[in-house]
Design a protein around this motif. Sequence first.
Motif, PDB file in Angstrom:
ATOM      1  N   GLY A  19       2.249  20.094 -58.818  1.00 31.98           N
ATOM      2  CA  GLY A  19       1.809  20.475 -57.495  1.00 31.98           C
ATOM      3  C   GLY A  19       2.941  20.308 -56.495  1.00 31.98           C
ATOM      4  O   GLY A  19       4.008  19.798 -56.832  1.00 31.98           O
ATOM      5  N   ALA A  20       2.696  20.748 -55.268  1.00 32.76           N
ATOM      6  CA  ALA A  20       3.740  20.697 -54.255  1.00 32.76           C
ATOM      7  C   ALA A  20       4.239  19.275 -54.021  1.00 32.76           C
ATOM      8  O   ALA A  20       5.446  19.028 -53.907  1.00 32.76           O
ATOM      9  CB  ALA A  20       3.204  21.293 -52.951  1.00 32.76           C
ATOM     10  N   GLN A  21       3.324  18.336 -53.948  1.00 35.05           N
ATOM     11  CA  GLN A  21       3.691  16.944 -53.679  1.00 35.05           C
ATOM     12  C   GLN A  21       4.516  16.365 -54.821  1.00 35.05           C
ATOM     13  O   GLN A  21       5.561  15.746 -54.598  1.00 35.05           O
ATOM     14  CB  GLN A  21       2.426  16.114 -53.466  1.00 35.05           C
ATOM     15  N   ASN A  22       4.076  16.583 -56.051  1.00 32.48           N
ATOM     16  CA  ASN A  22       4.806  16.045 -57.204  1.00 32.48           C
ATOM     17  C   ASN A  22       6.193  16.665 -57.336  1.00 32.48           C
ATOM     18  O   ASN A  22       7.159  15.975 -57.682  1.00 32.48           O
ATOM     19  CB  ASN A  22       4.007  16.284 -58.491  1.00 32.48           C
ATOM     20  N   VAL A  23       6.289  17.962 -57.078  1.00 33.38           N
ATOM     21  CA  VAL A  23       7.590  18.628 -57.153  1.00 33.38           C
ATOM     22  C   VAL A  23       8.546  18.056 -56.114  1.00 33.38           C
ATOM     23  O   VAL A  23       9.735  17.846 -56.379  1.00 33.38           O
ATOM     24  CB  VAL A  23       7.431  20.151 -56.961  1.00 33.38           C
TER      25      VAL A  23
END
Length: 222
Positions: A19-23
């Motif tokens: 997801g955006a946060q993990n990336v």
Amino acid sequence: MTTFLAGLGLGLSLIVAIGAQNVFVLRQGIRREHVALVVTICILSDAVLILAGVAGLGLLVSAAPWVVEAARWAGAAFLLVYGALAARRALRPSGEVLDAAAGDASPVPNGAAAPSGGVALATAATRTAALPVALTCLALTWLNPHVYLDTVFLIGSIASTHGDGRWLFAAGAVLGSILWFTALGVGARVLGRVLNTPRAWRILDAIVAVVMLAIAISLVLG
């Protein structure tokens, strides 16, 4: 203990996904740039949302669905911009490269010598300030409507089924967040040995762009 482990398992299952946060956490970890700050923001944000959901905020938010709808469009717009910037970096690289050796990370101008025995992140630009990094992390977290569905609604509703043990369930979910983001931020350093060429960074930015734009499109399409 069973309730605690149930919360831990659910928490991990919800956040261990691309997801955006993990990336973003992964990229900051690889860059060795404000990693502790980013990981702390992610953990505290999850903790606040999880505890709020267990405390019953989910019922309040469900009464005002426009909150999630507003977050959906704001998040999509932000992700489109962030993805476009990553795509630009992939198409027009700045010569970013990681010189992997043991020690602390520090940016040096492109072509300059790295400190002896240290890790230097060579880039044409200066080191990103902490405030923009923090604001980006907050936006990727709080402007993502899925975070409300996962933490406030889902974890909150499942925790309520455990009665008086709901706070143990919440504690397990929070621990899952702590374990994951810490492992992601610290473990990303291992990838630094792979990203030792400008081409590798272009590939990473291309992946970031694709993930961000795909998530933004999914938000727009509902």
